[in-house]
Design a protein around this motif. Sequence first.
Motif, PDB file in Angstrom:
ATOM      1  N   LEU A   8       0.829  -1.208   0.000  1.00 30.95           N
ATOM      2  CA  LEU A   8       0.000   0.000   0.000  1.00 30.95           C
ATOM      3  C   LEU A   8       0.863   1.258   0.000  1.00 30.95           C
ATOM      4  CD1 LEU A   8      -2.699  -1.214   2.529  1.00 30.95           C
ATOM      5  CD2 LEU A   8      -3.106  -0.652   0.126  1.00 30.95           C
ATOM      6  N   ASN A  27       1.189   4.448  -2.897  1.00 34.05           N
ATOM      7  CA  ASN A  27       1.053   5.875  -2.608  1.00 34.05           C
ATOM      8  C   ASN A  27       2.287   6.702  -2.959  1.00 34.05           C
ATOM      9  OD1 ASN A  27      -1.587   5.694  -1.567  1.00 34.05           O
ATOM     10  ND2 ASN A  27      -0.814   4.966   0.400  1.00 34.05           N
ATOM     11  N   SER A  52       0.964   8.957  -5.754  1.00 30.43           N
ATOM     12  CA  SER A  52      -0.502   8.925  -5.779  1.00 30.43           C
ATOM     13  C   SER A  52      -1.086  10.029  -6.650  1.00 30.43           C
ATOM     14  CB  SER A  52      -1.044   9.036  -4.350  1.00 30.43           C
ATOM     15  OG  SER A  52      -0.583  10.229  -3.735  1.00 30.43           O
ATOM     16  N   ASN A  79      -7.961   3.984  -7.334  1.00 33.84           N
ATOM     17  CA  ASN A  79      -8.195   4.411  -5.950  1.00 33.84           C
ATOM     18  C   ASN A  79      -9.183   3.498  -5.242  1.00 33.84           C
ATOM     19  OD1 ASN A  79      -6.492   6.805  -5.730  1.00 33.84           O
ATOM     20  ND2 ASN A  79      -7.788   7.627  -7.342  1.00 33.84           N
ATOM     21  N   GLN A  80     -10.186   3.022  -5.965  1.00 40.91           N
ATOM     22  CA  GLN A  80     -11.149   2.083  -5.382  1.00 40.91           C
ATOM     23  C   GLN A  80     -10.475   0.765  -5.038  1.00 40.91           C
ATOM     24  OE1 GLN A  80     -15.044   2.462  -5.014  1.00 40.91           O
ATOM     25  NE2 GLN A  80     -13.959   1.253  -3.482  1.00 40.91           N
ATOM     26  N   LYS A 103      -7.323   0.275  -4.407  1.00 45.37           N
ATOM     27  CA  LYS A 103      -6.399   0.505  -3.282  1.00 45.37           C
ATOM     28  C   LYS A 103      -7.158   0.503  -1.953  1.00 45.37           C
ATOM     29  CE  LYS A 103      -4.597   4.590  -2.905  1.00 45.37           C
ATOM     30  NZ  LYS A 103      -3.764   5.786  -3.182  1.00 45.37           N
ATOM     31  N   ALA A 104      -8.328   1.119  -1.921  1.00 51.40           N
ATOM     32  CA  ALA A 104      -9.134   1.143  -0.700  1.00 51.40           C
ATOM     33  C   ALA A 104      -9.588  -0.262  -0.309  1.00 51.40           C
ATOM     34  CB  ALA A 104     -10.345   2.056  -0.898  1.00 51.40           C
ATOM     35  N   ILE A 105      -9.970  -1.056  -1.298  1.00 51.74           N
ATOM     36  CA  ILE A 105     -10.386  -2.443  -1.041  1.00 51.74           C
ATOM     37  C   ILE A 105      -9.206  -3.255  -0.509  1.00 51.74           C
ATOM     38  CG2 ILE A 105     -11.115  -4.588  -2.173  1.00 51.74           C
ATOM     39  CD1 ILE A 105     -12.763  -2.777  -4.093  1.00 51.74           C
ATOM     40  N   SER A 159      -6.668  -2.187   1.086  1.00 52.48           N
ATOM     41  CA  SER A 159      -6.401  -1.749   2.455  1.00 52.48           C
ATOM     42  C   SER A 159      -7.316  -2.474   3.442  1.00 52.48           C
ATOM     43  CB  SER A 159      -6.602  -0.232   2.559  1.00 52.48           C
ATOM     44  OG  SER A 159      -6.353   0.219   3.875  1.00 52.48           O
ATOM     45  N   ASN A 160      -8.603  -2.601   3.116  1.00 55.94           N
ATOM     46  CA  ASN A 160      -9.541  -3.327   3.979  1.00 55.94           C
ATOM     47  C   ASN A 160      -9.143  -4.794   4.108  1.00 55.94           C
ATOM     48  OD1 ASN A 160     -10.953  -0.955   4.042  1.00 55.94           O
ATOM     49  ND2 ASN A 160     -12.907  -1.819   3.447  1.00 55.94           N
ATOM     50  N   ASP A 165      -6.059  -5.105   6.380  1.00 53.49           N
ATOM     51  CA  ASP A 165      -6.440  -4.892   7.781  1.00 53.49           C
ATOM     52  C   ASP A 165      -7.168  -6.095   8.351  1.00 53.49           C
ATOM     53  OD1 ASP A 165      -5.307  -2.386   7.803  1.00 53.49           O
ATOM     54  OD2 ASP A 165      -7.186  -1.315   7.491  1.00 53.49           O
TER      55      ASP A 165
END
Length: 284
Positions: free
Chosen positions: A251, A255, A258, A268-269, A271-273, A275-276, A279
């Motif tokens: 991740l 960035n 970015s 960007n979508q 990358k957000a997925i 990240s979830n 985590d």
Amino acid sequence: MKERNIQFEIVSESEAIAFMESNNYYFKLASFRKNFPKLNGKYLNLDFAYLQDLAAIDANLRRYLSDVSLAVEHGLKVKILDLITKNKNEDGYSIVQEFRNEKPKSYGRVLSYLKANSYSRDLYKKHHKEPAIWVFLEVAPFGDLSQFIEFYYKKYPSRPLKVIINNMRFAKNIRNAAAHSNPILVNLFTTEDFLPHPTQAVVSEANLMSIDPKLLTDMKVHDLVALFYLNKLLTSDAARNHFYEHGQMVLTRFNRHSNYYETLPSINQFKAILSNIVDYQLTN
């Protein structure tokens, strides 16, 4: 590239040529251009540096996914061998012969691989006539391992194996893409990789990762959820901590530039997925 309005301002033409001569090749590098908008066949605001950066991110991502896939594959073997060892109706030999009769092509591939592998010749010499399950699965590739687990489930149905089977074939897609260096960051959220009916199991698992079920119509997202759900089920706390840290590094690499992708909702979508998903490895 120039004819399609790809610019060489951040990276010069001579630097781009040198890069493609020694680091990457046109076909793979150019595939990442699909993420960028174009008008009348010409790309808008696309510099060669963006493609170069995406290729590097994708290579990092594939290495990460390959490591996770290998851990899941190992976990699958541990799980199925544990079930067979504790099964009083199995001796570890007859089940392999039953699989041979049921899936002769798969059985043949595993034995051929065992024979051809220079590091496994002693195993082949000792066990090829009647291999025990622990020898057979030691060298079984992911696809044949999957077939064996499905075969075993038909004979001995159980809730844990059903969960594994519901995810295994989708996880295999990610494993194969990473193993064969197929780009991941292309055709994101497009009709090319559109999945009209995400499986209910993966929808439920995505909810645990705080991922909108609507995003599972993207095949790669759907399959990533399946892979990392299996990773949560089948690997140790230490392994998941490692994958969390490795994922954070991926991740961070996303960035580095970015600003290149500020106008690209697909990147960007994704990358957000991701990240979830990363985590999720640390959640209880």
